[in-house]
Design a protein around this motif. Structure first.
Motif, PDB file in Angstrom:
ATOM      1  N   SER A 414     -19.435 -29.545 -24.557  1.00  0.00           N
ATOM      2  CA  SER A 414     -19.573 -28.144 -24.139  1.00  0.00           C
ATOM      3  C   SER A 414     -20.529 -27.412 -25.073  1.00  0.00           C
ATOM      4  O   SER A 414     -20.841 -27.886 -26.177  1.00  0.00           O
ATOM      5  N   LEU A 415     -20.999 -26.262 -24.630  1.00  0.00           N
ATOM      6  CA  LEU A 415     -21.889 -25.455 -25.459  1.00  0.00           C
ATOM      7  C   LEU A 415     -21.156 -24.982 -26.703  1.00  0.00           C
ATOM      8  O   LEU A 415     -19.999 -24.563 -26.635  1.00  0.00           O
ATOM      9  N   THR A 416     -21.840 -25.035 -27.829  1.00  0.00           N
ATOM     10  CA  THR A 416     -21.230 -24.550 -29.071  1.00  0.00           C
ATOM     11  C   THR A 416     -21.126 -23.027 -29.018  1.00  0.00           C
ATOM     12  O   THR A 416     -21.878 -22.360 -28.301  1.00  0.00           O
ATOM     13  N   PRO A 417     -20.189 -22.452 -29.771  1.00  0.00           N
ATOM     14  CA  PRO A 417     -20.072 -20.983 -29.812  1.00  0.00           C
ATOM     15  C   PRO A 417     -21.384 -20.309 -30.190  1.00  0.00           C
ATOM     16  O   PRO A 417     -21.725 -19.259 -29.630  1.00  0.00           O
ATOM     17  N   ALA A 418     -22.121 -20.915 -31.117  1.00  0.00           N
ATOM     18  CA  ALA A 418     -23.389 -20.320 -31.548  1.00  0.00           C
ATOM     19  C   ALA A 418     -24.411 -20.316 -30.413  1.00  0.00           C
ATOM     20  O   ALA A 418     -25.138 -19.334 -30.203  1.00  0.00           O
ATOM     21  N   LEU A 419     -24.454 -21.428 -29.671  1.00  0.00           N
ATOM     22  CA  LEU A 419     -25.405 -21.515 -28.566  1.00  0.00           C
ATOM     23  C   LEU A 419     -25.023 -20.549 -27.439  1.00  0.00           C
ATOM     24  O   LEU A 419     -25.891 -19.926 -26.821  1.00  0.00           O
ATOM     25  N   GLN A 420     -23.712 -20.435 -27.191  1.00  0.00           N
ATOM     26  CA  GLN A 420     -23.267 -19.483 -26.171  1.00  0.00           C
ATOM     27  C   GLN A 420     -23.620 -18.052 -26.567  1.00  0.00           C
ATOM     28  O   GLN A 420     -24.078 -17.251 -25.728  1.00  0.00           O
ATOM     29  N   ALA A 421     -23.434 -17.720 -27.850  1.00  0.00           N
ATOM     30  CA  ALA A 421     -23.766 -16.373 -28.320  1.00  0.00           C
ATOM     31  C   ALA A 421     -25.266 -16.112 -28.196  1.00  0.00           C
ATOM     32  O   ALA A 421     -25.691 -15.018 -27.795  1.00  0.00           O
ATOM     33  N   SER A 422     -26.065 -17.136 -28.511  1.00  0.00           N
ATOM     34  CA  SER A 422     -27.519 -16.993 -28.388  1.00  0.00           C
ATOM     35  C   SER A 422     -27.925 -16.782 -26.928  1.00  0.00           C
ATOM     36  O   SER A 422     -28.758 -15.928 -26.617  1.00  0.00           O
ATOM     37  N   LEU A 423     -27.323 -17.559 -26.036  1.00  0.00           N
ATOM     38  CA  LEU A 423     -27.641 -17.453 -24.617  1.00  0.00           C
ATOM     39  C   LEU A 423     -27.263 -16.076 -24.083  1.00  0.00           C
ATOM     40  O   LEU A 423     -28.051 -15.431 -23.365  1.00  0.00           O
ATOM     41  N   LYS A 424     -26.068 -15.614 -24.433  1.00  0.00           N
ATOM     42  CA  LYS A 424     -25.632 -14.293 -23.970  1.00  0.00           C
ATOM     43  C   LYS A 424     -26.532 -13.186 -24.513  1.00  0.00           C
ATOM     44  O   LYS A 424     -26.890 -12.249 -23.788  1.00  0.00           O
ATOM     45  N   GLY A 425     -26.921 -13.304 -25.765  1.00  0.00           N
ATOM     46  CA  GLY A 425     -27.788 -12.288 -26.367  1.00  0.00           C
ATOM     47  C   GLY A 425     -29.141 -12.225 -25.682  1.00  0.00           C
ATOM     48  O   GLY A 425     -29.671 -11.132 -25.426  1.00  0.00           O
ATOM     49  N   GLN A 426     -29.713 -13.386 -25.367  1.00  0.00           N
ATOM     50  CA  GLN A 426     -31.019 -13.411 -24.696  1.00  0.00           C
ATOM     51  C   GLN A 426     -30.934 -12.834 -23.282  1.00  0.00           C
ATOM     52  O   GLN A 426     -31.832 -12.110 -22.852  1.00  0.00           O
ATOM     53  N   ILE A 427     -29.869 -13.165 -22.571  1.00  0.00           N
ATOM     54  CA  ILE A 427     -29.716 -12.649 -21.205  1.00  0.00           C
ATOM     55  C   ILE A 427     -29.548 -11.136 -21.216  1.00  0.00           C
ATOM     56  O   ILE A 427     -30.175 -10.416 -20.424  1.00  0.00           O
ATOM     57  N   CYS A 428     -28.727 -10.626 -22.113  1.00  0.00           N
ATOM     58  CA  CYS A 428     -28.473  -9.180 -22.166  1.00  0.00           C
ATOM     59  C   CYS A 428     -29.690  -8.389 -22.642  1.00  0.00           C
ATOM     60  O   CYS A 428     -29.808  -7.192 -22.335  1.00  0.00           O
ATOM     61  N   SER A 429     -30.590  -9.036 -23.372  1.00  0.00           N
ATOM     62  CA  SER A 429     -31.765  -8.321 -23.882  1.00  0.00           C
ATOM     63  C   SER A 429     -32.928  -8.314 -22.899  1.00  0.00           C
ATOM     64  O   SER A 429     -33.988  -7.761 -23.200  1.00  0.00           O
ATOM     65  N   ILE A 430     -32.741  -8.885 -21.721  1.00  0.00           N
ATOM     66  CA  ILE A 430     -33.844  -8.981 -20.764  1.00  0.00           C
ATOM     67  C   ILE A 430     -34.234  -7.606 -20.208  1.00  0.00           C
ATOM     68  O   ILE A 430     -35.326  -7.431 -19.650  1.00  0.00           O
ATOM     69  N   THR A 431     -33.370  -6.617 -20.374  1.00  0.00           N
ATOM     70  CA  THR A 431     -33.707  -5.275 -19.891  1.00  0.00           C
ATOM     71  C   THR A 431     -34.643  -4.536 -20.837  1.00  0.00           C
ATOM     72  O   THR A 431     -35.203  -3.506 -20.464  1.00  0.00           O
ATOM     73  N   GLN A 432     -34.802  -5.038 -22.054  1.00  0.00           N
ATOM     74  CA  GLN A 432     -35.679  -4.372 -23.023  1.00  0.00           C
ATOM     75  C   GLN A 432     -37.127  -4.468 -22.574  1.00  0.00           C
ATOM     76  O   GLN A 432     -37.586  -5.505 -22.092  1.00  0.00           O
ATOM     77  N   LYS A 433     -37.862  -3.383 -22.760  1.00  0.00           N
ATOM     78  CA  LYS A 433     -39.215  -3.279 -22.217  1.00  0.00           C
ATOM     79  C   LYS A 433     -40.143  -4.368 -22.708  1.00  0.00           C
ATOM     80  O   LYS A 433     -40.959  -4.895 -21.949  1.00  0.00           O
ATOM     81  N   ASN A 434     -40.058  -4.726 -23.975  1.00  0.00           N
ATOM     82  CA  ASN A 434     -40.981  -5.707 -24.552  1.00  0.00           C
ATOM     83  C   ASN A 434     -40.383  -7.108 -24.630  1.00  0.00           C
ATOM     84  O   ASN A 434     -40.896  -7.954 -25.372  1.00  0.00           O
ATOM     85  N   ASN A 435     -39.323  -7.350 -23.897  1.00  0.00           N
ATOM     86  CA  ASN A 435     -38.728  -8.680 -23.889  1.00  0.00           C
ATOM     87  C   ASN A 435     -39.762  -9.702 -23.393  1.00  0.00           C
ATOM     88  O   ASN A 435     -40.380  -9.508 -22.350  1.00  0.00           O
ATOM     89  N   PRO A 436     -39.993 -10.806 -24.141  1.00  0.00           N
ATOM     90  CA  PRO A 436     -41.065 -11.746 -23.774  1.00  0.00           C
ATOM     91  C   PRO A 436     -40.866 -12.408 -22.410  1.00  0.00           C
ATOM     92  O   PRO A 436     -41.832 -12.629 -21.675  1.00  0.00           O
ATOM     93  N   ILE A 437     -39.606 -12.721 -22.055  1.00  0.00           N
ATOM     94  CA  ILE A 437     -39.357 -13.333 -20.747  1.00  0.00           C
ATOM     95  C   ILE A 437     -39.645 -12.328 -19.643  1.00  0.00           C
ATOM     96  O   ILE A 437     -40.289 -12.650 -18.630  1.00  0.00           O
ATOM     97  N   ARG A 438     -39.192 -11.098 -19.841  1.00  0.00           N
ATOM     98  CA  ARG A 438     -39.461 -10.062 -18.843  1.00  0.00           C
ATOM     99  C   ARG A 438     -40.965  -9.854 -18.692  1.00  0.00           C
ATOM    100  O   ARG A 438     -41.479  -9.751 -17.573  1.00  0.00           O
TER     101      ARG A 438
END
Length: 521
Positions: A414-438
């Motif tokens: 299963s995903l490690t807690p650290a990896l899950q936290a990283s994934l959640k943080g990246q997904i939640c930050s997609i609304t930021q104007k300068n987000n690289p994925i956005r």
């Protein structure tokens, strides 16, 4: 493409737009080059004027109330005609007022008062028929409105049976057969109604309630038949408009423009902003024998294509759309909402695949499941009370659960807690104007729509979805096809108006002597 009400910084259409040099047979929107011998026929003439449209600077005109009303009527007709042409499923719906609204309360009270009075009069001894006669007269007019002009026999029959003078004489002698008249009305309705209403007519025949309830139901079905007739006439009109619609809309808009000279102000500002954007991002071009560069003037097609890209990301909260797009405002906003939701879904899935990598690659069923789940959780993201940040937290939590379940089923850790936290943080930050994925997704969407708009054969381009957007390819193709259809029709109707505006913008100020502007090809 902006998220919610945000507007990304203007980006250039640049010089990779493609050639604006087209053969006369490939010309669009009434534009021709200065060297084209056909230029006197379409778009720009040899003296730089536009043959097909006549909006020109003129003193401010004070409109009379009659002129305002007439322009409003023409605008209403234009909107209806446009909707019939571009929306095959357009039809008139029954007027349903919001529950508990003041308008519904007032209407219900008025209707109840009418039917209560009718019942009270019919129950009097002797009966009073004043309200009933008014009712029968209105029913007669509705029945007559359903007839074709050549249906003289049925018209005569209806006028004979529902003869108000005769019914009034019968009322004076307490001899009105109110039940028999209802039976005749139902029989006549059966001859006129669409097949879809046959079941409603059958229920009227079987109605065993009191006479007031029966007439109330007759009126309800007559209202439905009226809608059927309106929608039938609209379908007939749409067939005609498909042939003559472009010319009709152009002439109607010209008529509005003649009465209201300011009717192209927002359109001019819109096209001017596209020209300014292109000019600001167009590099200077070195000329032979000179040490300094010259600004390359964008071509008319390039300007108009850039303007259509601006429409795709228009901020309706800040300003209404150009006048030439007002009939498509609702449709454009829906396209924008669908595109922005697809953008967020695509960004989320890019983050997931880039973060997790190999263990979830090559699993289309998992990818589709994550896509559907994310789309459902983001549904309604443009509603004012929708909290996008909270929704993305839910999305990230559900994605982690789905991925862990898939990994466990395939004997992965299963995903490690650290990896899950990283994934959640990246997904939640997609609304930021300068987000690289956005930023990446917005940039590729911009280039995709730019290529589709500028291509003479956009259907081929629709299949060429850029890398990074393949997850939303079916949805993106459907959205782009709808937008391109609107763009094409808009060009056909308003191309000559655009030609005149662009000519004025390009040639309104004279360049310095010896340094003429160069038009990009």
């Amino acid at each position: 493409m902006p998220l919610n009400d945000e507007r990304p910084a203007s980006t250039s259409s640049g010089n990779d737009h493609g050639s604006d040099a087209e053969s006369p047979s490939e010309r669009r929107d009434g534009f021709t080059s200065a060297s084209d011998p056909e230029s006197s026929r379409d778009g720009f003439t040899s003296d730089g004027s536009c043959k097909h449209c006549t909006p020109s600077p003129s003193p401010v005109k004070i409109l009379t109330m009659d002129e305002v009303v007439e322009s409003a009527k023409e605008l209403s007709n234009l909107c209806l005609a446009h909707e019939l042409i571009v929306n095959p499923s357009f039809h008139v719906e029954p007027n349903r007022l919001p529950p508990n609204s003041i308008w519904k309360v007032v209407r219900d009270i008025a209707h109840k008062a009418f039917w209560d009075k009718l019942e009270s009069e019919l129950n009097d001894d002797p009966p009073e028929y004043r309200q009933a006669i008014r009712l029968l007269e209105e029913i007669r007019e509705l029945l007559l409105s359903f007839l074709n002009p050549d249906a003289s026999r049925m018209r005569t029959q209806i006028m004979g049976v529902l003869d108000m003078d005769l019914i009034q004489q019968q009322a004076d002698n307490d001899a009105v057969d109110i039940q028999g008249l209802a039976a005749y009305i139902i029989t006549t309705m059966e001859k006129m109604c669409a097949p879809i209403r046959e079941e409603e007519i059958k229920k009227l025949r079987e109605n065993t309630d009191n006479i007031v309830t029966l007439y109330r139901e007759i009126f309800r079905v007559l209202d439905l038949m009226t809608l059927d007739m309106v929608n039938h006439e609209n379908r007939r009109l749409a067939e005609y408009l498909k042939v003559a619609g472009v010319e009709y809309e152009r002439e109607t808009f010209q008529s509005i423009l003649d009465k209201t000279p300011t009717a192209l102000n927002r359109t001019t500002s819109w096209i001017k902003s596209a020209l300014e954007m292109l000019s600001a991002n167009t590099p200077s071009e070195q000329t032979e024998g000179q040490g300094k560069g010259q600004k390359v003037v964008p071509g008319p097609f390039q300007i108009l294509d850039a303007a259509f890209l601006i429409i795709l990301r228009w901020d309706y909260a800040k300003a209404p759309p150009p006048e030439t797009w007002m009939t498509d405002e609702v449709c454009l906003q829906e396209i924008q909402r669908q595109l922005q939701q697809c953008q967020v879904v695509n960004g989320v899935l890019l983050i997931v695949h880039n973060t997790i990598g190999g263990p979830i690659q090559g699993l289309p069923s998992l990818s589709d499941r994550l896509k559907r789940m994310t789309s459902v959780l983001l549904d309604g993201m443009h509603n004012p009370n929708f909290n996008l940040d909270e929704a993305l937290e839910s999305v990230s939590a559900q994605i982690c659960c789905e991925i862990n379940k898939s990994l466990t089923e395939r004997s992965y850790s299963s995903l490690t807690p650290a990896l899950q936290a990283s994934l959640k943080g990246q997904i939640c930050s997609i609304t930021q104007k300068n987000n690289p994925i956005r930023t990446l997704v917005e940039d590729r969407l911009q280039h995709f729509f730019k290529a589709v708009i500028s291509d003479p054969k956009p259907q081929v381009r629709l299949e060429q979805v850029p890398a990074g957007l393949t997850t939303i390819k079916p949805e993106l193709m459907a959205i782009a096809a709808k937008f391109i259809s609107l763009v094409k029709y808009n060009r056909d109707v308003y191309g000559h108006f655009y030609a005149d505006i662009i000519r004025k913008l390009l040639f309104s100020s004279s360049p310095p002597a010896g340094d003429p502007p160069q038009e990009s090809q």
